[in-house]
Design a protein around this motif. Structure first.
Motif, mmCIF file in Angstrom:
data_model
loop_
_atom_site.group_PDB
_atom_site.id
_atom_site.type_symbol
_atom_site.label_atom_id
_atom_site.label_comp_id
_atom_site.label_asym_id
_atom_site.label_seq_id
_atom_site.Cartn_x
_atom_site.Cartn_y
_atom_site.Cartn_z
ATOM 1 N N ALA A 1 -10.391 -15.606 -2.772
ATOM 2 C CA ALA A 1 -11.205 -15.040 -1.701
ATOM 3 C C ALA A 1 -10.407 -14.782 -0.427
ATOM 4 N N LYS A 2 -9.257 -15.419 -0.288
ATOM 5 C CA LYS A 2 -8.406 -15.162 0.870
ATOM 6 C C LYS A 2 -7.744 -13.784 0.795
ATOM 7 N N VAL A 3 -7.668 -13.244 -0.426
ATOM 8 C CA VAL A 3 -7.004 -11.958 -0.642
ATOM 9 C C VAL A 3 -8.014 -10.832 -0.834
ATOM 10 N N CYS B 1 -3.128 -2.521 0.218
ATOM 11 C CA CYS B 1 -1.869 -3.110 -0.261
ATOM 12 C C CYS B 1 -2.106 -4.413 -1.026
ATOM 13 N N ILE B 2 -2.847 -4.316 -2.108
ATOM 14 C CA ILE B 2 -3.229 -5.494 -2.894
ATOM 15 C C ILE B 2 -2.971 -5.223 -4.378
ATOM 16 N N LEU B 3 -2.528 -6.261 -5.080
ATOM 17 C CA LEU B 3 -2.506 -6.273 -6.534
ATOM 18 C C LEU B 3 -3.599 -7.218 -7.017
ATOM 19 N N ILE B 4 -4.437 -6.724 -7.907
ATOM 20 C CA ILE B 4 -5.434 -7.559 -8.589
ATOM 21 C C ILE B 4 -5.143 -7.460 -10.081
ATOM 22 N N TRP B 5 -4.739 -8.569 -10.679
ATOM 23 C CA TRP B 5 -4.352 -8.597 -12.094
ATOM 24 C C TRP B 5 -5.447 -9.334 -12.847
ATOM 25 N N LEU C 1 6.209 0.106 -7.295
ATOM 26 C CA LEU C 1 4.997 -0.536 -6.798
ATOM 27 C C LEU C 1 5.344 -1.909 -6.242
ATOM 28 N N PRO C 2 4.627 -2.412 -5.257
ATOM 29 C CA PRO C 2 3.397 -1.879 -4.657
ATOM 30 C C PRO C 2 3.641 -0.876 -3.527
ATOM 31 N N TYR D 1 0.131 -7.656 -0.073
ATOM 32 C CA TYR D 1 1.450 -7.237 0.390
ATOM 33 C C TYR D 1 1.358 -6.775 1.840
ATOM 34 N N ALA D 2 2.516 -6.614 2.448
ATOM 35 C CA ALA D 2 2.569 -6.134 3.829
ATOM 36 C C ALA D 2 2.076 -4.693 3.886
ATOM 37 N N SER D 3 1.579 -4.294 5.040
ATOM 38 C CA SER D 3 1.198 -2.903 5.263
ATOM 39 C C SER D 3 2.400 -2.169 5.837
ATOM 40 N N TRP D 4 2.705 -1.035 5.219
ATOM 41 C CA TRP D 4 3.899 -0.297 5.625
ATOM 42 C C TRP D 4 3.559 0.972 6.365
#
Length: 311
Positions: free
Chosen positions: A24-26, A268-272, A148-149, A308-311
């Motif tokens: 939930a933090k992500v 900027c998120i990975l959800i696996w 990626l990402p 991930y960081a925002s670029w």
């Protein structure tokens, strides 16, 4: 309509409260309400045919999924126009681009262990199309490579230049001062990916048939529901901000089939996800791929998440 709990098998698949709290933090965890449209029952009835195939497979529903996989720091995806490969897909041809990328990642993982988000450098081959008109690409000694990402392409990367290119590029990709636009301006071989997200579905039959059996069912479900949302893109559709669904080789954990990696450009998120069935797909699309702020209905299906960081 079939109930949400029945669809996702909550009686078999569990998760502890601490894991739910970490997830939930992500990504926001919602209450399970469906945003499925008026034709939901007809769609779900069709997708349930794929669920029957899924139920006939030997899937591990006992082991908790969370932290059963490692999110990448940088994930290189090499197009092959295939949906299945030899057992060690990246190592089939020692002259290929993917072989040299995989080898480079293995040699440099420890070097970058303390920088960037994620846990490792990784390489995969995919069903993304390769340029069949280029002789070097067909030989495997040159290819475009999706990164990626970061949602960028390394265009025309040659096998003999992999080490030099990654030696220079990866430290910049993992730098806290990274600005993608400036990086693309700096290197003529780089370009931005136009998609809003990539959905990578393991289809590696020769590694384990379970993902190979389920992958076509999932891709068909994703493509059909994405069409309803105006987000489907095939390989000849270059409109921006769509979703590209592709097959990839072994990601680990075939006993948790089907495996689905979702890379979202913004935020900027990975959800696996693991243990994904066709009837899960409309909820993945409507909850994760459509909204600006993704919402997750079933944390018990998460193998890992990474912001991930925002670029």
């Amino acid at each position: 309509m079939v109930g949400i709990k029945a669809l996702f098998g909550l009686k078999k698949d569990g998760i502890d409260p601490k894991a739910t709290e970490d997830i939930a933090k992500v990504v926001e965890i919602c209450d399970g309400a469906s945003s499925c449209g008026s034709d939901c029952e007809e769609e779900m009835a069709e997708l349930a045919k794929g669920d029957k195939v899924y139920e006939g497979l030997k899937i591990d529903h006992e082991e908790p999924l969370y932290n059963s996989s490692k999110p990448p720091k940088v994930h290189f995806v090499v197009p092959t126009s295939q949906m299945d490969w030899e057992h060690d897909a990246c190592l089939e041809d020692t002259s290929s681009v993917q072989y040299h990328i995989y080898d480079w990642c293995q040699k440099h993982n420890d070097e970058f262990s303390g920088v960037g988000n994620g846990q490792k450098l990784s390489c995969a081959v995919s069903s993304l199309p390769k340029d069949i008109m280029d002789v070097e690409v067909m030989r495997g000694t040159k290819n475009n490579v999706l990164v990626l990402p970061h949602f960028i392409w390394i265009n025309g990367l040659e096998s003999g230049k992999v080490d030099q290119t990654l030696n220079e590029l990866v430290p910049k990709l993992l730098s806290p001062e990274l600005a993608i636009d400036k990086l693309v301006e700096e290197y003529s071989m780089l370009s931005r990916a136009i998609e809003r997200s990539f959905v990578l579905v393991c289809s590696h039959t020769r590694r384990d048939k379970r993902c190979g059996i389920m992958a076509p069912y999932l891709k068909k479900a994703f493509d059909q529901h994405l069409q309803k949302q105006g987000l489907y893109r095939d390989n000849s559709d270059f409109r921006p901000n769509g979703v590209n669904v592709a097959f990839v080789n072994h990601v680990g954990g075939h006993k948790f089939a089907a495996n689905v990696q979702i890379f979202l450009k913004d935020p900027c998120i990975l959800i696996w996800l693991g243990r994904v069935k066709p009837t899960n797909v409309p909820f993945i699309v409507d909850g994760i791929l459509v909204p600006e702020k993704p919402k997750l209905q079933w944390p018990e299906k998460v193998r890992c998440v990474q912001k991930y960081a925002s670029w």
